[in-house]
Design a protein around this motif. Structure first.
Motif, short mmCIF file in Angstrom:
data_model
loop_
_atom_site.label_atom_id
_atom_site.label_comp_id
_atom_site.label_asym_id
_atom_site.label_seq_id
_atom_site.Cartn_x
_atom_site.Cartn_y
_atom_site.Cartn_z
N GLU A 164 -23.18 -19.25 38.37
CA GLU A 164 -24.52 -18.96 37.84
C GLU A 164 -25.17 -17.80 38.59
O GLU A 164 -25.85 -16.97 37.98
CB GLU A 164 -25.40 -20.21 37.90
N ALA A 165 -24.98 -17.75 39.88
CA ALA A 165 -25.56 -16.66 40.66
C ALA A 165 -24.98 -15.30 40.25
O ALA A 165 -25.71 -14.33 40.06
CB ALA A 165 -25.33 -16.90 42.16
N GLU A 204 -8.22 -7.45 37.02
CA GLU A 204 -8.63 -6.28 37.79
C GLU A 204 -10.03 -6.55 38.34
O GLU A 204 -11.02 -6.33 37.66
CB GLU A 204 -8.62 -5.05 36.90
N ILE A 205 -10.07 -7.07 39.58
CA ILE A 205 -11.35 -7.43 40.17
C ILE A 205 -11.65 -6.57 41.39
O ILE A 205 -10.74 -6.06 42.04
CB ILE A 205 -11.41 -8.93 40.53
N ASP A 206 -12.93 -6.41 41.67
CA ASP A 206 -13.39 -5.68 42.85
C ASP A 206 -13.74 -6.63 43.98
O ASP A 206 -13.67 -6.27 45.15
CB ASP A 206 -14.64 -4.85 42.50
N ILE A 207 -14.15 -7.84 43.62
CA ILE A 207 -14.64 -8.83 44.59
C ILE A 207 -13.97 -10.16 44.30
O ILE A 207 -13.88 -10.57 43.14
CB ILE A 207 -16.16 -8.99 44.47
N GLU A 231 -27.25 -8.09 37.39
CA GLU A 231 -27.08 -7.10 36.33
C GLU A 231 -25.85 -6.22 36.50
O GLU A 231 -25.23 -5.83 35.52
CB GLU A 231 -28.32 -6.21 36.24
N ASP A 232 -25.52 -5.88 37.74
CA ASP A 232 -24.43 -4.95 38.00
C ASP A 232 -23.08 -5.64 38.19
O ASP A 232 -22.16 -5.06 38.73
CB ASP A 232 -24.74 -4.11 39.24
N VAL A 233 -22.99 -6.88 37.74
CA VAL A 233 -21.79 -7.68 37.97
C VAL A 233 -21.26 -8.26 36.67
O VAL A 233 -22.03 -8.67 35.80
CB VAL A 233 -22.11 -8.84 38.95
N GLU A 234 -19.95 -8.29 36.56
CA GLU A 234 -19.27 -8.98 35.46
C GLU A 234 -18.37 -10.04 36.08
O GLU A 234 -17.51 -9.72 36.90
CB GLU A 234 -18.41 -7.98 34.67
N LEU A 235 -18.60 -11.29 35.75
CA LEU A 235 -17.71 -12.35 36.21
C LEU A 235 -16.47 -12.29 35.32
O LEU A 235 -16.43 -12.82 34.22
CB LEU A 235 -18.41 -13.71 36.12
N ALA A 236 -15.47 -11.57 35.80
CA ALA A 236 -14.32 -11.21 34.98
C ALA A 236 -13.25 -12.29 34.90
O ALA A 236 -12.56 -12.41 33.90
CB ALA A 236 -13.69 -9.92 35.53
N ARG A 266 -19.58 -1.92 35.92
CA ARG A 266 -20.12 -2.98 36.77
C ARG A 266 -19.05 -3.52 37.71
O ARG A 266 -17.85 -3.38 37.46
CB ARG A 266 -20.65 -4.12 35.89
N TRP A 267 -19.50 -4.14 38.83
CA TRP A 267 -18.59 -4.82 39.74
C TRP A 267 -17.89 -5.93 38.98
O TRP A 267 -18.52 -6.69 38.25
CB TRP A 267 -19.36 -5.45 40.89
N ARG A 268 -16.59 -6.08 39.15
CA ARG A 268 -15.82 -7.15 38.51
C ARG A 268 -15.49 -8.20 39.56
O ARG A 268 -14.85 -7.89 40.57
CB ARG A 268 -14.55 -6.60 37.87
N VAL A 269 -15.93 -9.43 39.31
CA VAL A 269 -15.77 -10.52 40.27
C VAL A 269 -14.75 -11.53 39.77
O VAL A 269 -14.71 -11.86 38.59
CB VAL A 269 -17.13 -11.23 40.50
#
Length: 86
Positions: free
Chosen positions: A35-36, A75-78, A41-46, A18-21
């Protein structure tokens, strides 16, 4: 970020995950952003950072008080910036 365009994020996984934010700022608007991200589903608030570490801990498992440290260690993507313009 090959799957991202100016209109937003594409659905799917990045390299099988998943995308790591990382969220910078966990105040009023940061909590809305938190919250958003959690609803996607494809995101992990890392990771999250805020001058008040407790607020960052409420949003993500990896909490920081310093954005530079978060960018070095998580290690984040966004990076979502939800801070005041001041």
């Amino acid at each position: 970020l090959g799957g991202v365009c100016s209109a937003g994020m594409s659905h799917g996984l990045v390299n099988g995950r998943r995308w790591r934010v990382g969220l910078a700022g966990c105040g009023f608007f940061g909590r809305i952003q938190c919250e958003a991200w959690r609803r996607m589903e494809d995101v992990e608030l890392a990771a999250a950072c805020d001058p008040l570490r407790e607020r960052a801990q409420e949003c993500a498992p990896n909490a920081y008080q310093d954005a530079r440290q978060m960018l070095r260690e998580a290690e984040i993507d966004i990076l979502d910036i939800a801070t005041r313009p001041e």
